[in-house]
Design a protein around this motif. Structure first.
Motif, PDB file in Angstrom:
ATOM      1  N   ASN A  88       0.794  -1.235   0.000  1.00 20.62           N
ATOM      2  CA  ASN A  88       0.000   0.000   0.000  1.00 20.62           C
ATOM      3  C   ASN A  88       0.828   1.288   0.000  1.00 20.62           C
ATOM      4  OD1 ASN A  88       0.893  -0.023   2.629  1.00 20.62           O
ATOM      5  ND2 ASN A  88      -1.146   0.098   3.558  1.00 20.62           N
ATOM      6  N   ASN A  89       2.147   1.162   0.098  1.00 17.85           N
ATOM      7  CA  ASN A  89       2.982   2.367  -0.061  1.00 17.85           C
ATOM      8  C   ASN A  89       3.273   2.647  -1.537  1.00 17.85           C
ATOM      9  OD1 ASN A  89       4.595   0.176  -0.503  1.00 17.85           O
ATOM     10  ND2 ASN A  89       6.325   0.913   0.758  1.00 17.85           N
ATOM     11  N   ASN A  90       2.785   1.759  -2.398  1.00 21.18           N
ATOM     12  CA  ASN A  90       2.931   1.953  -3.844  1.00 21.18           C
ATOM     13  C   ASN A  90       1.544   1.858  -4.486  1.00 21.18           C
ATOM     14  OD1 ASN A  90       3.271   1.233  -6.718  1.00 21.18           O
ATOM     15  ND2 ASN A  90       5.462   1.184  -6.211  1.00 21.18           N
ATOM     16  N   LEU A  91       1.068   2.970  -5.041  1.00 21.45           N
ATOM     17  CA  LEU A  91      -0.287   3.032  -5.601  1.00 21.45           C
ATOM     18  C   LEU A  91      -0.497   2.012  -6.717  1.00 21.45           C
ATOM     19  CD1 LEU A  91      -1.016   6.875  -5.748  1.00 21.45           C
ATOM     20  CD2 LEU A  91      -1.847   5.209  -4.097  1.00 21.45           C
ATOM     21  N   TYR A  92       0.528   1.740  -7.494  1.00 20.42           N
ATOM     22  CA  TYR A  92       0.391   0.802  -8.609  1.00 20.42           C
ATOM     23  C   TYR A  92       0.221  -0.628  -8.106  1.00 20.42           C
ATOM     24  CZ  TYR A  92       1.888   4.789 -11.367  1.00 20.42           C
ATOM     25  OH  TYR A  92       1.964   6.031 -11.955  1.00 20.42           O
ATOM     26  N   PHE A  93       1.003  -0.989  -7.090  1.00 17.20           N
ATOM     27  CA  PHE A  93       0.898  -2.336  -6.532  1.00 17.20           C
ATOM     28  C   PHE A  93      -0.483  -2.575  -5.904  1.00 17.20           C
ATOM     29  CE2 PHE A  93       5.759  -2.963  -5.814  1.00 17.20           C
ATOM     30  CZ  PHE A  93       5.884  -3.267  -7.164  1.00 17.20           C
ATOM     31  N   ILE A  94      -0.903  -1.618  -5.082  1.00 20.19           N
ATOM     32  CA  ILE A  94      -2.209  -1.779  -4.432  1.00 20.19           C
ATOM     33  C   ILE A  94      -3.334  -1.693  -5.458  1.00 20.19           C
ATOM     34  CG2 ILE A  94      -2.735   0.631  -3.854  1.00 20.19           C
ATOM     35  CD1 ILE A  94      -3.191  -2.362  -1.494  1.00 20.19           C
ATOM     36  N   GLY A  95      -3.081  -0.938  -6.538  1.00 21.76           N
ATOM     37  CA  GLY A  95      -4.066  -0.829  -7.620  1.00 21.76           C
ATOM     38  C   GLY A  95      -4.241  -2.135  -8.372  1.00 21.76           C
ATOM     39  N   ILE A  96      -3.239  -3.027  -8.291  1.00 20.96           N
ATOM     40  CA  ILE A  96      -3.351  -4.369  -8.894  1.00 20.96           C
ATOM     41  C   ILE A  96      -3.967  -5.350  -7.892  1.00 20.96           C
ATOM     42  CG2 ILE A  96      -2.042  -6.338  -9.782  1.00 20.96           C
ATOM     43  CD1 ILE A  96       0.019  -4.265 -10.845  1.00 20.96           C
ATOM     44  N   LEU A  97      -3.495  -5.289  -6.656  1.00 13.23           N
ATOM     45  CA  LEU A  97      -3.966  -6.217  -5.627  1.00 13.23           C
ATOM     46  C   LEU A  97      -5.458  -6.045  -5.333  1.00 13.23           C
ATOM     47  CD1 LEU A  97      -3.395  -8.338  -3.406  1.00 13.23           C
ATOM     48  CD2 LEU A  97      -2.839  -6.432  -1.869  1.00 13.23           C
ATOM     49  N   LEU A  98      -5.914  -4.800  -5.233  1.00  8.40           N
ATOM     50  CA  LEU A  98      -7.301  -4.527  -4.838  1.00  8.40           C
ATOM     51  C   LEU A  98      -8.325  -5.145  -5.801  1.00  8.40           C
ATOM     52  CD1 LEU A  98      -9.243  -3.105  -2.887  1.00  8.40           C
ATOM     53  CD2 LEU A  98      -9.024  -1.039  -4.289  1.00  8.40           C
ATOM     54  N   PRO A  99      -8.249  -4.886  -7.105  1.00  5.31           N
ATOM     55  CA  PRO A  99      -9.253  -5.499  -8.001  1.00  5.31           C
ATOM     56  C   PRO A  99      -9.123  -7.022  -8.101  1.00  5.31           C
ATOM     57  CG  PRO A  99      -7.603  -4.288  -9.277  1.00  5.31           C
ATOM     58  CD  PRO A  99      -7.372  -3.950  -7.842  1.00  5.31           C
ATOM     59  N   LEU A 100      -7.878  -7.534  -8.057  1.00  4.09           N
ATOM     60  CA  LEU A 100      -7.704  -8.993  -8.112  1.00  4.09           C
ATOM     61  C   LEU A 100      -8.349  -9.676  -6.901  1.00  4.09           C
ATOM     62  CD1 LEU A 100      -4.016  -9.458  -9.375  1.00  4.09           C
ATOM     63  CD2 LEU A 100      -6.127 -10.024 -10.602  1.00  4.09           C
ATOM     64  N   ALA A 101      -8.090  -9.107  -5.725  1.00  6.76           N
ATOM     65  CA  ALA A 101      -8.678  -9.666  -4.499  1.00  6.76           C
ATOM     66  C   ALA A 101     -10.198  -9.504  -4.506  1.00  6.76           C
ATOM     67  CB  ALA A 101      -8.081  -8.972  -3.278  1.00  6.76           C
ATOM     68  N   SER A 102     -10.674  -8.362  -5.002  1.00  3.73           N
ATOM     69  CA  SER A 102     -12.120  -8.117  -5.067  1.00  3.73           C
ATOM     70  C   SER A 102     -12.806  -9.154  -5.947  1.00  3.73           C
ATOM     71  CB  SER A 102     -12.401  -6.710  -5.610  1.00  3.73           C
ATOM     72  OG  SER A 102     -11.860  -5.721  -4.761  1.00  3.73           O
ATOM     73  N   PHE A 103     -12.189  -9.455  -7.073  1.00  2.00           N
ATOM     74  CA  PHE A 103     -12.767 -10.450  -7.982  1.00  2.00           C
ATOM     75  C   PHE A 103     -12.770 -11.842  -7.342  1.00  2.00           C
ATOM     76  CE2 PHE A 103     -12.199 -13.769 -11.180  1.00  2.00           C
ATOM     77  CZ  PHE A 103     -13.328 -13.559 -11.973  1.00  2.00           C
ATOM     78  N   LEU A 104     -11.624 -12.252  -6.814  1.00  2.00           N
ATOM     79  CA  LEU A 104     -11.492 -13.596  -6.256  1.00  2.00           C
ATOM     80  C   LEU A 104     -12.440 -13.813  -5.083  1.00  2.00           C
ATOM     81  CD1 LEU A 104     -10.051 -16.338  -6.083  1.00  2.00           C
ATOM     82  CD2 LEU A 104      -8.343 -15.235  -4.604  1.00  2.00           C
ATOM     83  N   PHE A 105     -12.451 -12.868  -4.142  1.00  2.00           N
ATOM     84  CA  PHE A 105     -13.271 -13.058  -2.945  1.00  2.00           C
ATOM     85  C   PHE A 105     -14.768 -12.911  -3.238  1.00  2.00           C
ATOM     86  CE2 PHE A 105      -9.227 -11.768  -0.684  1.00  2.00           C
ATOM     87  CZ  PHE A 105      -8.962 -13.058  -0.232  1.00  2.00           C
ATOM     88  N   SER A 106     -15.123 -12.157  -4.269  1.00  4.39           N
ATOM     89  CA  SER A 106     -16.537 -12.065  -4.658  1.00  4.39           C
ATOM     90  C   SER A 106     -17.018 -13.368  -5.269  1.00  4.39           C
ATOM     91  CB  SER A 106     -16.753 -10.917  -5.649  1.00  4.39           C
ATOM     92  OG  SER A 106     -16.477  -9.668  -5.054  1.00  4.39           O
ATOM     93  N   MET A 107     -16.109 -14.135  -5.869  1.00  4.19           N
ATOM     94  CA  MET A 107     -16.466 -15.434  -6.447  1.00  4.19           C
ATOM     95  C   MET A 107     -16.765 -16.477  -5.361  1.00  4.19           C
ATOM     96  SD  MET A 107     -16.522 -15.332  -9.805  1.00  4.19           S
ATOM     97  CE  MET A 107     -16.389 -17.042 -10.327  1.00  4.19           C
ATOM     98  N   PHE A 108     -16.392 -16.199  -4.128  1.00  8.61           N
ATOM     99  CA  PHE A 108     -16.632 -17.141  -3.030  1.00  8.61           C
ATOM    100  C   PHE A 108     -18.120 -17.424  -2.843  1.00  8.61           C
ATOM    101  CE2 PHE A 108     -12.701 -17.218  -0.049  1.00  8.61           C
ATOM    102  CZ  PHE A 108     -11.866 -17.381  -1.138  1.00  8.61           C
ATOM    103  N   SER A 109     -18.974 -16.503  -3.296  1.00 13.65           N
ATOM    104  CA  SER A 109     -20.425 -16.677  -3.111  1.00 13.65           C
ATOM    105  C   SER A 109     -20.957 -17.892  -3.867  1.00 13.65           C
ATOM    106  CB  SER A 109     -21.178 -15.417  -3.550  1.00 13.65           C
ATOM    107  OG  SER A 109     -20.946 -15.154  -4.918  1.00 13.65           O
ATOM    108  N   LEU A 110     -20.163 -18.437  -4.788  1.00 12.96           N
ATOM    109  CA  LEU A 110     -20.549 -19.671  -5.483  1.00 12.96           C
ATOM    110  C   LEU A 110     -20.785 -20.820  -4.510  1.00 12.96           C
ATOM    111  CD1 LEU A 110     -18.043 -19.753  -8.488  1.00 12.96           C
ATOM    112  CD2 LEU A 110     -20.539 -19.668  -8.682  1.00 12.96           C
ATOM    113  N   TYR A 111     -20.086 -20.794  -3.386  1.00 10.88           N
ATOM    114  CA  TYR A 111     -20.100 -21.923  -2.466  1.00 10.88           C
ATOM    115  C   TYR A 111     -21.084 -21.764  -1.309  1.00 10.88           C
ATOM    116  CZ  TYR A 111     -15.846 -22.967  -5.045  1.00 10.88           C
ATOM    117  OH  TYR A 111     -14.961 -23.223  -6.048  1.00 10.88           O
ATOM    118  N   GLY A 112     -21.805 -20.638  -1.246  1.00 13.42           N
ATOM    119  CA  GLY A 112     -22.790 -20.458  -0.182  1.00 13.42           C
ATOM    120  C   GLY A 112     -22.636 -19.140   0.541  1.00 13.42           C
TER     121      GLY A 112
END
Length: 719
Positions: A88-112
């Protein structure tokens, strides 16, 4: 009336919602309070962050599932807080991590839903850590403290469960009985003078959805808790018997469906329908007593007035029957009144049976129930995730939408000098739902709650300088915020906002600037989430319309098959019958819920609303008549020796229901001419009354099946 403000408050204080609020408040606040005494408030708040994130997955359910979910969440938030701390001290790094994590963890709803909560908790720790830039040597310490906070809350929750292992089942079962009570009251309104049939019916469908949700929650708790399934304690047997009988009671209530309009035309002047309304509401009050006794551990006392009221009903019906020669009453209407009265007696008899369980807890014998067949298990299979990586999947589109909006919200927060990233991102996280209607509703609730709560919070910190009083208000706001987060989101946010403002005040940041920033950031996040749900890979409810209609029709077909088998096969397996009944409740609830959500969508997306209303109403009517047929068999222990008497009628009814499914699955322009058939009864006089009644019921079911089929033809032409 039974429902008084005092009882409502008592019900809330004894509910799972308030218990959750107390547990989460204690779990989140305790680390900060203790470490603050040693001048280590910042470390305490990091522990509290871990506890808060894990509390997200600590929702009612089997303790094994809750425990496993909390352990997994604790591990994930540790990893996420460490990753965010490194990037998070680098805007570009966090800018990659945030959407990737958002996508992956939102897919968890497939399981309940619980797995979806794990994803939400993991995103929550990311969102709350985005602006928390710290030296690299402190990153691991911060992550370990988050891990410790999550572990503390997991141990706390597990310990509180071991103190009273049956408490959550008692509370959840009590809440399910309350919903059945409200459903019965909604039925009673049909007997009210000058009643609004459309409004009553809409309320009835909504309550049916709520009854199913509560009963499903109880089923999960009971059937997946080993101690209860094994009947190892009197309390476990008691809870199992109460639940099983309540499901049967709900079927009994479902079966009471009549032509209320004709009844009012015939009997409004006599006043007898008002008497029916009073008696039905009295039985609903008895259910309230059962629910309250479950929460308090008391023994409910059945009102003696009910028997007297029913006896008076009987005498009034007899009097009307005597007057039918001189009045406008016809024989069929009098028979309908008698049937309603008998049904009320049967419902009361079931209530008395359940009431008796409270007095005989220690001597109750268990029933053989194949619990495994009544629960669904979702394996965590990576194959399911891979199969849903396509735009055909609504979960995939939702996850992609969340990822894009979270990235956009983060960019906007960095561009605007007065914004906080975590407030905008947090708003997007809690508002974004798979469907437009749910996002719209949550959006509205978030904005109203935030603005109203901000005003309250500002007034409190302005006019109450005493820190001790402020701390008490903070505690109250925390408890109520967490208590209402599952029950009423707008109320939860209403208390969350002053709680946050007072907390900032304690940290030396509570002023009007913080309040205005929170409101502005909430509005930004709300606007982004709402706009995306409408324009970015939207999931419109009408896309699921056909699938839910087919599921409901198929469930009713299976239910009808199982019920008619009760008459023809004395060795019929009741488990398969009850499974079919459960599936009807599930599919009918899903269809009614979908129909309600469609009302919140734009007019251009509200497809076939008039036809859908008719279809939902007819589907409910079909289920009600089939339930009546099932109950007639139970109450008369009647079986068909001559199977040929009703077979043609039953087969034609099944043919009509299956034809409806076929028309929905494979649309065709061909209009089929499907006749209704009538059945002539040729039996000895002794069997005539029972057989005639059964025949009449099946003919009613056939007529409704025919109406559904003809309506489906119209829908088919417009789809």
């Amino acid at each position: 009336m039974f429902h008084k403000p005092l009882r409502s408050i008592q019900d809330f204080l004894l509910s799972t919602y308030f218990a959750d609020g107390l547990r989460i408040t204690f779990g989140v606040l305790c680390p900060s309070l203790i470490l603050a005494q040693f001048g280590l408030l910042s470390l305490g708040m990091t522990l509290s962050l871990g506890a808060l994130c894990v509390s997200v997955v600590d929702t009612p359910g089997p303790i094994v599932h809750r425990r496993n979910a909390m352990i997994i969440t604790t591990g994930l938030i540790f990893m996420m807080s460490f990753l965010v701390g490194l990037t998070n001290n680098n805007l570009y790094f966090i800018g990659i991590l945030l959407p990737l994590a958002s996508f992956l963890f939102s897919m968890f709803s497939l399981y309940g839903t619980r797995e979806a909560a794990i994803g939400t908790a993991s995103l929550l720790v990311i969102v709350l850590s985005v602006d928390d830039v710290r030296p690299r040597q402190d990153v691991m310490l911060h992550a370990v403290l988050v891990l410790a906070g999550g572990s503390w809350y997991t141990l706390l929750s597990y310990f509180m469960y071991t103190l009273r292992p049956y408490r959550i089942v008692q509370q959840t079962l009590s809440e399910s009985i309350d919903e059945v009570s409200e459903f019965l009251r909604a039925k009673a309104k049909f007997y009210h003078y000058n009643t609004d049939y459309e409004q009553n019916y809409a309320a009835l469908l909504q309550l049916q959805v709520q009854v199913h949700e509560k009963q499903d929650a109880v089923r999960e708790l009971l059937f997946k808790t080993r101690e209860i399934v094994r009947d190892s304690t009197p309390e476990g047997r008691f809870l199992m018997l109460v639940f099983v009988d309540m499901v049967d009671l709900f079927e009994q209530i479902m079966s009471t469906y009549y032509n209320y309009k004709k009844l009012h035309e015939q009997f409004d002047s006599s006043g007898i329908l008002t008497d029916f309304e009073v008696v039905i509401n009295m039985i609903a009050n008895e259910l309230d007593k059962l629910a309250f006794a479950l929460k308090t551990g008391g023994t409910p006392l059945l009102s003696g007035r009910l028997r007297d009221e029913i006896a008076q009903l009987k005498s009034k019906i007899l009097k009307l029957e005597e007057e039918k020669e001189t009045a406008t009453y016809n024989t069929l209407s009098i028979v309908a009144l008698k049937n309603i009265e008998v049904n009320i007696e049967n419902i009361l008899s079931r209530v008395k049976t359940i009431n008796g369980y409270f007095k005989e807890k220690k001597s109750l014998k268990s029933r053989t129930i194949d619990t495994e067949k009544f629960i669904t298990r979702q394996k965590i299979d990576i194959k399911l995730l891979l199969e849903n990586l396509t735009f055909k999947s609504s979960t995939f589109r939702h996850a992609l939408r969340v990822a894009i909006v979270m990235l956009l919200g983060f960019v906007i927060s960095k561009v605007l000098p007065f914004s906080h990233s975590y407030w905008i991102l947090l708003t997007i996280l809690v508002i974004s739902k798979p469907g437009f209607s749910l996002t719209k509703q949550r959006n509205y609730e978030r904005i109203i709650g935030t603005i109203a709560g901000a005003i309250i919070g500002l007034v409190v910190i302005t006019y109450i300088p005493d820190k001790n009083v402020l701390f008490v208000i903070l505690l109250v706001c925390m408890v109520l915020c967490y208590s209402f987060q599952r029950k009423n989101y707008v109320v939860s946010v209403l208390f969350m906002t002053p709680y946050v403002i007072i907390l900032f005040n304690f940290l030396g940041m509570g002023d009007i600037a913080v309040v205005s920033e929170r409101i502005i950031d909430t509005l930004i996040g709300s606007f982004l989430a709402f706009l995306a749900s409408y324009s970015l890979f939207p999931n419109w409810e009408h896309k699921k319309l056909k699938d839910d209609m087919v599921s409901a029709v198929k469930a009713n077909a299976d239910y009808f098959k199982e019920v008619t088998s009760l008459y023809f096969d004395k060795s019929q397996n009741l488990t398969s019958y009850k499974l079919a009944r459960k599936e009807v409740y599930v599919t009918s609830s899903n269809l009614a819920s979908l129909f309600q959500r469609m009302f919140s969508e734009p007019k251009s997306k509200q497809v076939l609303m008039k036809e859908m209303h008719q279809f939902t109403a007819l589907n409910h009517l079909l289920s009600s008549y089939i339930a009546t047929l099932a109950l007639y068999n139970k109450e008369h222990s009647f079986s068909m020796e001559k199977t040929g008497e009703l077979k043609p009628l039953i087969n034609n009814t099944l043919y009509l229901i299956n034809l409806t499914t076929e028309t929905l699955v494979k649309p065709t322009a061909e209009i089929r001419n499907v006749p209704l058939i009538r059945n002539k009864i040729n039996t000895p006089d002794a069997d005539l009354e029972d057989l005639a009644t059964i025949n009449e019921l099946v003919e009613l079911i056939q007529k409704v099946a025919y109406d559904i089929y003809k309506l489906t033809e119209k829908i088919n032409l417009k789809l």
